[in-house]
Write an enzyme that holds these catalytic residues in place. Structure first.
Site, PDB file in Angstrom:
ATOM      1  N   HIS A 125       3.171   4.121  -6.005  1.00 28.74           N
ATOM      2  CA  HIS A 125       3.222   3.486  -4.686  1.00 28.74           C
ATOM      3  C   HIS A 125       1.889   3.555  -3.945  1.00 28.74           C
ATOM      4  O   HIS A 125       1.749   2.965  -2.868  1.00 28.74           O
ATOM      5  CB  HIS A 125       4.324   4.122  -3.836  1.00 28.74           C
ATOM      6  CG  HIS A 125       5.160   3.107  -3.114  1.00 28.74           C
ATOM      7  ND1 HIS A 125       4.631   1.965  -2.559  1.00 28.74           N
ATOM      8  CD2 HIS A 125       6.480   3.060  -2.843  1.00 28.74           C
ATOM      9  CE1 HIS A 125       5.586   1.269  -1.970  1.00 28.74           C
ATOM     10  NE2 HIS A 125       6.722   1.903  -2.146  1.00 28.74           N
ATOM     11  N   ASP A 153       3.123  -2.202  -4.331  1.00 31.17           N
ATOM     12  CA  ASP A 153       4.205  -2.296  -3.355  1.00 31.17           C
ATOM     13  C   ASP A 153       5.336  -3.145  -3.928  1.00 31.17           C
ATOM     14  O   ASP A 153       5.182  -3.821  -4.955  1.00 31.17           O
ATOM     15  CB  ASP A 153       3.694  -2.899  -2.041  1.00 31.17           C
ATOM     16  CG  ASP A 153       2.687  -1.994  -1.348  1.00 31.17           C
ATOM     17  OD1 ASP A 153       2.955  -0.788  -1.249  1.00 31.17           O
ATOM     18  OD2 ASP A 153       1.634  -2.492  -0.916  1.00 31.17           O
TER      19      ASP A 153
END
Length: 264
Positions: free
Chosen positions: A235, A239
């Site tokens: 992350h 995304d």
């Protein structure tokens, strides 16, 4: 589901272990008669170090997409006997998935990236790592420039790399340069799993088992071949938006396979 290109969520690439200023405490585990103590092999130590580094440094997130691969199954089954007779190795389902992933990576280069502290590096080469397990170890050989290869070419490399692992002839160079990992968890019947990212890559895709089940098609119930694609992502680098579009593209490619699809 296909050639033994690996079901295990751990990826054994040789990485330096995470450094710490404090010595790690060895857990005290009591034993009783009948317990078996197994020595930790260098390969298992490398797996443990890389998995620890991945989980320690990478903020993992997960997403999954369901894909109707009925036409893929039909096409592969149409071709497999003639292909085996002509080429001398199996036309696996996994080869179709790796090809679809390589094509999607070319269209979504963000997925082919690595975190480098003060920058994100998008790798030019699309080198797909595949996990290959033996009874007591796990190796992650690499299909280099997978986007430039046909389904037949990818199937051949899967066969050759798996053979090297079984024969003990795999070289370190065969495991270097991977930019994205595709894991064949479905070969043992798994339908959903969350893989640990193969450090320093930014994502790993688990291809689960193809399962025939009832699905609503055009308002009617039909038996379809369905598969779950499970994506673990870094992350820091990725995304949900780009990952969702990436999985949608793989789904589109796989569901677009038909009786005209060539493997050459």
């Amino acid at each position: 589901m296909q050639e033994k290109a690996a079901p295990i969520n751990e990826q054994a690439v040789k990485q330096e272990p995470v450094q710490s200023s404090k010595p790690k405490a060895v857990p005290s585990i009591s034993t009783v008669p009948g317990d078996v103590e197994l020595p930790v092999t260098p390969i298992r130590q490398a797996i443990a170090a890389n998995m620890l580094r991945s989980k320690h440094e990478i903020p993992h997130a997960w997403t999954m997409m369901e894909v109707d691969v009925t036409n893929l199954v039909t096409r592969r089954n149409q071709l497999k006997d003639q292909f085996k007779a002509k080429e001398g190795f199996n036309l696996t389902f996994f080869a179709f998935f790796v090809k679809a992933v390589a094509q999607a990576l070319k269209e979504f280069p963000e997925m082919n990236s690595m975190w480098a502290g003060d920058k994100i590096v998008q790798k030019k080469a699309i080198n797909v790592s595949i996990a290959v397990a033996t009874d007591d170890a796990l190796f992650v050989p690499v299909i280099k420039d997978a986007d430039e290869k046909t389904i037949k070419g990818i199937a051949k490399e899967i066969h050759e790399l798996a053979s090297k692992v079984r024969q003990g002839t795999l070289k370190q160079s065969d495991m270097e340069g991977g930019t994205f990992t595709v894991n064949n968890t479905g070969s043992f019947g798994s339908v959903q799993s969350m893989g640990i990212i193969n450090y320093p890559q930014a994502a790993i895709l688990q291809v689960e088992s193809i399962v025939k089940r009832p699905v609503i098609v055009n308002g009617m119930i039909a038996a379809r071949d369905m598969v779950n694609l499970c994506l673990s992502l870094d992350h820091r680098v990725l995304d949900g938006l780009v990952c969702g579009r990436f999985l949608q593209r793989i789904k589109q490619i796989l569901e677009g396979i038909d009786e005209q699809t060539s493997v050459y």
